[in-house]
Design an enzyme around this catalytic site. Structure first.
Site, PDB file in Angstrom:
ATOM      1  N   MET A  30       0.593  -1.361  -0.076  1.00 60.56           N
ATOM      2  CA  MET A  30      -0.023  -0.102  -0.083  1.00 60.56           C
ATOM      3  C   MET A  30       0.835   1.249  -0.008  1.00 60.56           C
ATOM      4  O   MET A  30       0.465   2.418   0.301  1.00 60.56           O
ATOM      5  CB  MET A  30      -0.986   0.042   1.419  1.00 60.56           C
ATOM      6  CG  MET A  30      -1.803  -1.249   1.153  1.00 60.56           C
ATOM      7  SD  MET A  30      -3.392  -0.967   2.084  1.00 60.56           S
ATOM      8  CE  MET A  30      -2.666  -0.933   3.727  1.00 60.56           C
ATOM      9  N   ALA A  32       4.106   4.037   1.043  1.00 62.61           N
ATOM     10  CA  ALA A  32       4.639   4.599   2.146  1.00 62.61           C
ATOM     11  C   ALA A  32       5.844   3.565   2.526  1.00 62.61           C
ATOM     12  O   ALA A  32       5.894   3.177   3.606  1.00 62.61           O
ATOM     13  CB  ALA A  32       4.071   4.688   3.162  1.00 62.61           C
ATOM     14  N   HIS A  37       9.014  -3.358   3.471  1.00 63.14           N
ATOM     15  CA  HIS A  37       8.670  -3.460   2.031  1.00 63.14           C
ATOM     16  C   HIS A  37       9.814  -3.877   1.301  1.00 63.14           C
ATOM     17  O   HIS A  37      10.043  -4.836   0.383  1.00 63.14           O
ATOM     18  CB  HIS A  37       8.104  -2.435   1.467  1.00 63.14           C
ATOM     19  CG  HIS A  37       6.799  -1.838   2.195  1.00 63.14           C
ATOM     20  ND1 HIS A  37       6.919  -0.689   2.979  1.00 63.14           N
ATOM     21  CD2 HIS A  37       5.596  -2.478   2.189  1.00 63.14           C
ATOM     22  CE1 HIS A  37       5.519  -0.412   3.278  1.00 63.14           C
ATOM     23  NE2 HIS A  37       4.904  -1.696   2.836  1.00 63.14           N
ATOM     24  N   GLY A 147       5.257 -10.299   4.213  1.00 58.27           N
ATOM     25  CA  GLY A 147       5.690 -10.154   5.363  1.00 58.27           C
ATOM     26  C   GLY A 147       5.102 -10.920   6.455  1.00 58.27           C
ATOM     27  O   GLY A 147       3.871 -10.831   6.672  1.00 58.27           O
ATOM     28  N   LYS A 149       5.188 -10.039   9.467  1.00 57.70           N
ATOM     29  CA  LYS A 149       4.426  -9.074  10.506  1.00 57.70           C
ATOM     30  C   LYS A 149       3.018  -9.104  10.480  1.00 57.70           C
ATOM     31  O   LYS A 149       2.287  -9.142  11.305  1.00 57.70           O
ATOM     32  CB  LYS A 149       4.920  -7.721  10.014  1.00 57.70           C
ATOM     33  CG  LYS A 149       4.137  -6.562  10.756  1.00 57.70           C
ATOM     34  CD  LYS A 149       4.571  -5.342  10.654  1.00 57.70           C
ATOM     35  CE  LYS A 149       3.810  -4.312  11.434  1.00 57.70           C
ATOM     36  NZ  LYS A 149       2.503  -4.120  10.503  1.00 57.70           N
ATOM     37  N   ASP A 150       2.357  -9.349   9.142  1.00 56.67           N
ATOM     38  CA  ASP A 150       0.897  -9.643   9.077  1.00 56.67           C
ATOM     39  C   ASP A 150       0.755 -10.995   8.868  1.00 56.67           C
ATOM     40  O   ASP A 150       0.191 -11.680   7.783  1.00 56.67           O
ATOM     41  CB  ASP A 150       0.518  -8.930   7.780  1.00 56.67           C
ATOM     42  CG  ASP A 150       0.808  -7.287   7.837  1.00 56.67           C
ATOM     43  OD1 ASP A 150       0.005  -6.711   8.668  1.00 56.67           O
ATOM     44  OD2 ASP A 150       1.722  -6.715   7.244  1.00 56.67           O
ATOM     45  N   GLN A 153      -2.577 -12.603   7.656  1.00 59.22           N
ATOM     46  CA  GLN A 153      -2.753 -12.339   6.205  1.00 59.22           C
ATOM     47  C   GLN A 153      -2.183 -13.363   5.474  1.00 59.22           C
ATOM     48  O   GLN A 153      -2.726 -13.927   4.417  1.00 59.22           O
ATOM     49  CB  GLN A 153      -2.222 -10.759   5.902  1.00 59.22           C
ATOM     50  CG  GLN A 153      -2.173 -10.462   4.661  1.00 59.22           C
ATOM     51  CD  GLN A 153      -1.766  -8.977   4.211  1.00 59.22           C
ATOM     52  OE1 GLN A 153      -2.664  -8.241   4.492  1.00 59.22           O
ATOM     53  NE2 GLN A 153      -0.554  -8.647   3.896  1.00 59.22           N
ATOM     54  N   MET A 184       8.757  -2.464  11.637  1.00 61.38           N
ATOM     55  CA  MET A 184       8.447  -1.324  10.715  1.00 61.38           C
ATOM     56  C   MET A 184       7.041  -1.500  10.272  1.00 61.38           C
ATOM     57  O   MET A 184       6.516  -2.403   9.864  1.00 61.38           O
ATOM     58  CB  MET A 184       9.569  -1.316   9.871  1.00 61.38           C
ATOM     59  CG  MET A 184      10.848  -0.946  10.027  1.00 61.38           C
ATOM     60  SD  MET A 184      12.020  -0.850   8.720  1.00 61.38           S
ATOM     61  CE  MET A 184      13.561  -0.407   9.576  1.00 61.38           C
ATOM     62  N   SER A 186       4.178   1.325   7.796  1.00 62.23           N
ATOM     63  CA  SER A 186       3.843   2.533   7.574  1.00 62.23           C
ATOM     64  C   SER A 186       3.079   3.359   8.638  1.00 62.23           C
ATOM     65  O   SER A 186       3.145   4.702   8.679  1.00 62.23           O
ATOM     66  CB  SER A 186       2.868   2.620   6.064  1.00 62.23           C
ATOM     67  OG  SER A 186       3.741   1.710   5.385  1.00 62.23           O
TER      68      SER A 186
HETATM   69  P1  AMP Z   1       1.626  -2.808   3.498  1.00 61.45           P
HETATM   70  O1  AMP Z   1       2.140  -1.727   2.423  1.00 61.45           O
HETATM   71  O2  AMP Z   1       1.550  -2.622   4.949  1.00 61.45           O
HETATM   72  O3  AMP Z   1       0.103  -3.447   2.949  1.00 61.45           O
HETATM   73  O4  AMP Z   1       2.668  -4.058   3.364  1.00 61.45           O
HETATM   74  C1  AMP Z   1       2.861  -4.647   2.118  1.00 61.45           C
HETATM   75  C2  AMP Z   1       3.552  -6.054   2.330  1.00 61.45           C
HETATM   76  O5  AMP Z   1       4.974  -5.703   3.360  1.00 61.45           O
HETATM   77  C3  AMP Z   1       2.852  -7.005   3.409  1.00 61.45           C
HETATM   78  O6  AMP Z   1       3.084  -8.348   2.711  1.00 61.45           O
HETATM   79  C4  AMP Z   1       3.400  -6.821   4.710  1.00 61.45           C
HETATM   80  O7  AMP Z   1       3.567  -7.933   5.596  1.00 61.45           O
HETATM   81  C5  AMP Z   1       5.014  -6.357   4.455  1.00 61.45           C
HETATM   82  N1  AMP Z   1       5.521  -5.650   5.680  1.00 61.45           N
HETATM   83  C6  AMP Z   1       4.838  -4.708   6.127  1.00 61.45           C
HETATM   84  N2  AMP Z   1       5.807  -4.539   7.030  1.00 61.45           N
HETATM   85  C7  AMP Z   1       6.763  -5.263   7.334  1.00 61.45           C
HETATM   86  C8  AMP Z   1       8.016  -5.382   7.996  1.00 61.45           C
HETATM   87  N3  AMP Z   1       8.464  -4.672   8.983  1.00 61.45           N
HETATM   88  N4  AMP Z   1       8.741  -6.509   7.678  1.00 61.45           N
HETATM   89  C9  AMP Z   1       8.549  -7.512   6.624  1.00 61.45           C
HETATM   90  N5  AMP Z   1       7.580  -7.128   5.975  1.00 61.45           N
HETATM   91  C10 AMP Z   1       6.682  -6.191   6.093  1.00 61.45           C
END
Ligand code: AMP
Length: 282
Positions: A30, A32, A37, A147, A149-150, A153, A184, A186
């Site tokens: 998404m 940022a 990422h 990631g 982290k989720d 998901q 980390m 966004s």
């Molecule tokens: P998002 O932009 O938040 O939807 O995240 C996009 C992808 O990046 C998702 O697969 C997240 O799990 C992954 N992601 C977000 N933060 C982290 C992190 N700190 N370490 C590893 N992957 C991450």
């Protein structure tokens, strides 16, 4: 780096690469973008001929009272980072092209979507599954990177990928953290300096609980109590949505540690909802 905005054009471009026998590594985001990422992007670059990143703030996965409007947007800097990482294709679709008038088909992944974060974000994982299914149909990735982290998901996307016969390998990459352990995200940009300092208790509480599991404790009750007490030592985390131990496959809460275990927490600092987890191999 090719920047594509129209789903049909992105689809044609990806198909051409596939027809030439090239593997496609896909990183949906998404935007940022931070080092979390970028770690997925680096892994995709290493393992595939062509790397595709999408940036799409998916309205379907935000609840009516959530932060869709103020979600951080930083497209120029994102483009710079992706160019520097030598990404081949950046897909930035317009919302109206992903959800045109009369759009009405959604993917629902069932009970996994109602556990953990699903209890506090009704409809969220349906929104995630729907957009990822659409992106998979547009990109046809050989491998897609998510990631840890989720964590929930990743479980839901794996389930959907198997259930709907998507021909993609789902690769889960480790959580990238700040030096004090904070995962980390966004959304960390929302935190004031004081909140940012308090936020590291999420990781500290997980790390303490994980150490206890590794040292042989098997009582879910005792580990849960330790986890909750450590979290509660920082009063700025309120409310705590959940803090417990879960079966990494079913996401059911567990009372006795016998195999690998997911320790996961979610809570609010002010208006910002933060999540984190540690996976303990037994
Ligand atoms: P998002 O932009 O938040 O939807 O995240 C996009 C992808 O990046 C998702 O697969 C997240 O799990 C992954 N992601 C977000 N933060 C982290 C992190 N700190 N370490 C590893 N992957 C991450």
């Amino acid at each position: 780096m090719e920047i594509l905005r129209i789903p049909r054009i992105a689809q044609d471009s990806c198909k051409k690469h596939l027809l030439r026998g090239r593997s496609l590594g896909f990183v949906p985001t998404m935007g940022a973008l931070h080092d979390g990422h970028m770690s997925l992007v680096k892994r995709a670059k290493m393992e595939n001929d062509i790397t595709i990143v999408s940036i799409f703030i998916n309205p379907l996965q935000f609840g009516p009272a959530e932060d869709l409007e103020k979600y951080p947007r930083n497209i120029d800097e994102d483009i710079r980072k992706l160019q520097e990482a030598d990404v081949d294709i950046l897909f930035i679709p317009d919302t109206t092209l992903i959800y045109p008038l009369r759009f009405s088909t959604c993917v629902s992944v069932g009970p996994l979507s109602e556990k953990l974060c699903g209890r506090f974000r009704p409809g969220h994982f349906g929104g995630v599954a729907t957009v990822v299914a659409k992106l998979f149909n547009i990109i046809s990735p050989t491998r897609a990177y998510f990631g840890q982290k989720d964590f929930q998901q990743t479980v839901i996307i794996r389930r959907m990928t198997q259930d709907l016969n998507f021909d993609a390998d789902i690769i889960v990459c480790p959580t990238i953290r700040e030096s004090d352990g904070l995962a980390m995200s966004s959304r960390n940009a929302y935190l004031s300096r004081e909140q940012r300092t308090a936020a590291c208790i999420l990781y500290k509480s997980l790390a303490t609980a994980a150490e206890t599991v590794k040292s042989g404790e098997t009582s879910g009750e005792r580990i849960r109590t330790l986890l909750k007490e450590t979290l509660a030592s920082e009063p700025m985390i309120s409310p705590i949505d959940y803090a417990s131990l879960y079966d990494p496959e079913t996401l059911e809460e567990i009372d006795e540690v016998r195999n690998d275990v997911l320790i996961a927490v979610a809570g609010r600092i002010g208006n910002t909802r933060l999540i984190d987890n540690i996976y303990v191999v037994r």
